[in-house]
Motif scaffolding. Structure first.
Motif, PDB file in Angstrom:
ATOM      1  N   SER A   1      35.589  83.319  33.068  1.00 44.96           N
ATOM      2  CA  SER A   1      37.029  83.291  33.305  1.00 44.96           C
ATOM      3  C   SER A   1      37.440  83.816  34.684  1.00 44.96           C
ATOM      4  N   GLU A   2      36.664  84.740  35.265  1.00 47.12           N
ATOM      5  CA  GLU A   2      37.071  85.272  36.570  1.00 47.12           C
ATOM      6  C   GLU A   2      36.889  84.262  37.695  1.00 47.12           C
ATOM      7  N   LYS A   3      36.183  83.179  37.436  1.00 46.14           N
ATOM      8  CA  LYS A   3      36.012  82.135  38.450  1.00 46.14           C
ATOM      9  C   LYS A   3      37.011  80.990  38.272  1.00 46.14           C
ATOM     10  N   ARG A   4      37.833  81.077  37.243  1.00 40.14           N
ATOM     11  CA  ARG A   4      38.730  79.971  36.892  1.00 40.14           C
ATOM     12  C   ARG A   4      39.684  79.604  38.023  1.00 40.14           C
ATOM     13  N   GLU A   5      40.289  80.593  38.638  1.00 39.83           N
ATOM     14  CA  GLU A   5      41.282  80.301  39.681  1.00 39.83           C
ATOM     15  C   GLU A   5      40.665  79.591  40.883  1.00 39.83           C
ATOM     16  N   VAL A   6      39.555  80.079  41.376  1.00 39.47           N
ATOM     17  CA  VAL A   6      38.947  79.443  42.550  1.00 39.47           C
ATOM     18  C   VAL A   6      38.396  78.064  42.204  1.00 39.47           C
TER      19      VAL A   6
ATOM     20  N   LEU B   1      40.814  73.233  24.022  1.00 33.78           N
ATOM     21  CA  LEU B   1      42.207  73.247  24.471  1.00 33.78           C
ATOM     22  C   LEU B   1      42.634  74.599  25.025  1.00 33.78           C
ATOM     23  N   ASN B   2      42.091  75.682  24.507  1.00 36.66           N
ATOM     24  CA  ASN B   2      42.472  76.988  25.042  1.00 36.66           C
ATOM     25  C   ASN B   2      42.041  77.133  26.506  1.00 36.66           C
ATOM     26  N   THR B   3      40.822  76.731  26.819  1.00 37.10           N
ATOM     27  CA  THR B   3      40.359  76.786  28.212  1.00 37.10           C
ATOM     28  C   THR B   3      41.164  75.824  29.071  1.00 37.10           C
ATOM     29  N   PHE B   4      41.490  74.661  28.529  1.00 39.40           N
ATOM     30  CA  PHE B   4      42.307  73.686  29.260  1.00 39.40           C
ATOM     31  C   PHE B   4      43.675  74.275  29.599  1.00 39.40           C
ATOM     32  N   VAL B   5      44.303  74.941  28.642  1.00 39.10           N
ATOM     33  CA  VAL B   5      45.616  75.565  28.888  1.00 39.10           C
ATOM     34  C   VAL B   5      45.494  76.644  29.963  1.00 39.10           C
ATOM     35  N   LEU B   6      44.436  77.425  29.895  1.00 32.35           N
ATOM     36  CA  LEU B   6      44.226  78.467  30.906  1.00 32.35           C
ATOM     37  C   LEU B   6      44.032  77.848  32.298  1.00 32.35           C
ATOM     38  N   CYS B   7      43.342  76.724  32.365  1.00 31.59           N
ATOM     39  CA  CYS B   7      43.175  76.029  33.646  1.00 31.59           C
ATOM     40  C   CYS B   7      44.511  75.467  34.142  1.00 31.59           C
ATOM     41  N   LEU B   8      45.287  74.896  33.224  1.00 33.55           N
ATOM     42  CA  LEU B   8      46.595  74.359  33.621  1.00 33.55           C
ATOM     43  C   LEU B   8      47.489  75.438  34.205  1.00 33.55           C
ATOM     44  N   SER B   9      47.372  76.653  33.663  1.00 35.93           N
ATOM     45  CA  SER B   9      48.209  77.739  34.189  1.00 35.93           C
ATOM     46  C   SER B   9      47.829  78.086  35.625  1.00 35.93           C
ATOM     47  N   ARG B  10      46.604  77.774  36.027  1.00 36.56           N
ATOM     48  CA  ARG B  10      46.181  77.956  37.419  1.00 36.56           C
ATOM     49  C   ARG B  10      46.529  76.731  38.260  1.00 36.56           C
ATOM     50  N   LEU B  11      46.302  75.555  37.692  1.00 30.09           N
ATOM     51  CA  LEU B  11      46.515  74.314  38.445  1.00 30.09           C
ATOM     52  C   LEU B  11      47.984  74.096  38.803  1.00 30.09           C
ATOM     53  N   ILE B  12      48.895  74.472  37.924  1.00 29.60           N
ATOM     54  CA  ILE B  12      50.313  74.258  38.228  1.00 29.60           C
ATOM     55  C   ILE B  12      50.730  75.055  39.460  1.00 29.60           C
ATOM     56  N   ASN B  13      50.084  76.177  39.696  1.00 24.74           N
ATOM     57  CA  ASN B  13      50.385  76.975  40.888  1.00 24.74           C
ATOM     58  C   ASN B  13      49.905  76.299  42.167  1.00 24.74           C
ATOM     59  N   LEU B  14      49.020  75.316  42.023  1.00 26.75           N
ATOM     60  CA  LEU B  14      48.515  74.594  43.189  1.00 26.75           C
ATOM     61  C   LEU B  14      49.353  73.366  43.524  1.00 26.75           C
ATOM     62  N   GLU B  15      50.302  73.047  42.665  1.00 30.85           N
ATOM     63  CA  GLU B  15      51.229  71.959  42.987  1.00 30.85           C
ATOM     64  C   GLU B  15      52.098  72.434  44.141  1.00 30.85           C
ATOM     65  N   THR B  16      52.205  71.622  45.150  1.00 34.89           N
ATOM     66  CA  THR B  16      52.923  72.025  46.352  1.00 34.89           C
ATOM     67  C   THR B  16      54.042  71.047  46.639  1.00 34.89           C
ATOM     68  N   GLU B  17      54.733  71.305  47.708  1.00 35.63           N
ATOM     69  CA  GLU B  17      55.796  70.391  48.123  1.00 35.63           C
ATOM     70  C   GLU B  17      55.241  69.016  48.488  1.00 35.63           C
ATOM     71  N   GLU B  18      53.952  68.963  48.839  1.00 36.09           N
ATOM     72  CA  GLU B  18      53.343  67.673  49.171  1.00 36.09           C
ATOM     73  C   GLU B  18      53.073  66.834  47.926  1.00 36.09           C
ATOM     74  N   THR B  19      52.985  67.492  46.764  1.00 40.27           N
ATOM     75  CA  THR B  19      52.765  66.762  45.524  1.00 40.27           C
ATOM     76  C   THR B  19      54.083  66.119  45.129  1.00 40.27           C
ATOM     77  N   GLU B  20      54.053  64.805  44.950  1.00 40.67           N
ATOM     78  CA  GLU B  20      55.282  64.126  44.557  1.00 40.67           C
ATOM     79  C   GLU B  20      55.698  64.611  43.177  1.00 40.67           C
ATOM     80  N   TYR B  21      57.013  64.833  43.001  1.00 40.52           N
ATOM     81  CA  TYR B  21      57.503  65.295  41.711  1.00 40.52           C
ATOM     82  C   TYR B  21      57.400  64.160  40.703  1.00 40.52           C
ATOM     83  N   SER B  22      56.958  64.488  39.518  1.00 44.54           N
ATOM     84  CA  SER B  22      56.820  63.497  38.464  1.00 44.54           C
ATOM     85  C   SER B  22      57.153  64.133  37.127  1.00 44.54           C
TER      86      SER B  22
END
Length: 136
Positions: free
Chosen positions: A55-60, A90-111
């Protein structure tokens, strides 16, 4: 193997991590769809095993995952579907999504479709018995 065996703060881990990020970014510049498909086919399974057990490597590693492919709705959704399928947890997937959403930037088109995926699994996570997943 360095990503799996070494701790996140280790200099060799960080060197390999940054190298893989640069490779992903460069391949994406050349052909984003092809880079992402190759990563899904050959790299995502290996990264997913680390995501599940370390889990400590999840963010990177989530940052690494998003470096392969364009920052558009279609690419993001394709990657999230592949990640969910490969993780089969699904639990690991949700934990990954909580990191991935923070990587959405202004360059990512809103959808609404992409945000709908994040919202759906956020609501799923809230209803889980694990306090770690609920807080993600």
């Amino acid at each position: 193997q360095a990503l799996d065996l070494l701790p996140v703060g280790h200099s060799t881990f960080m060197t390999v991590f940054h190298l893989l990020i640069l490779v992903g970014q460069r391949l994406t510049e050349l052909n984003g769809d092809e880079a992402q498909m190759k990563f899904i086919d050959f790299g995502l399974g290996k990264v997913s095993k680390i995501l599940i057990k370390n889990s400590e490597k999840r963010e990177v590693l989530c940052h690494l995952i998003y470096s392969y492919g364009k920052a558009n709705t279609y690419s993001r959704i394709r990657l999230l579907k592949a990640l969910k399928e490969i993780l089969q947890n699904l639990n690991t997937f949700v934990l990954c999504l909580s990191r991935l959403i923070n990587l959405e930037t202004e360059e990512t088109e809103y959808s609404e479709d992409l945000m709908g995926i994040y919202l759906h699994y956020a609501l799923f996570g809230i209803n889980q018995p694990s306090p770690i997943v609920r807080s993600a």
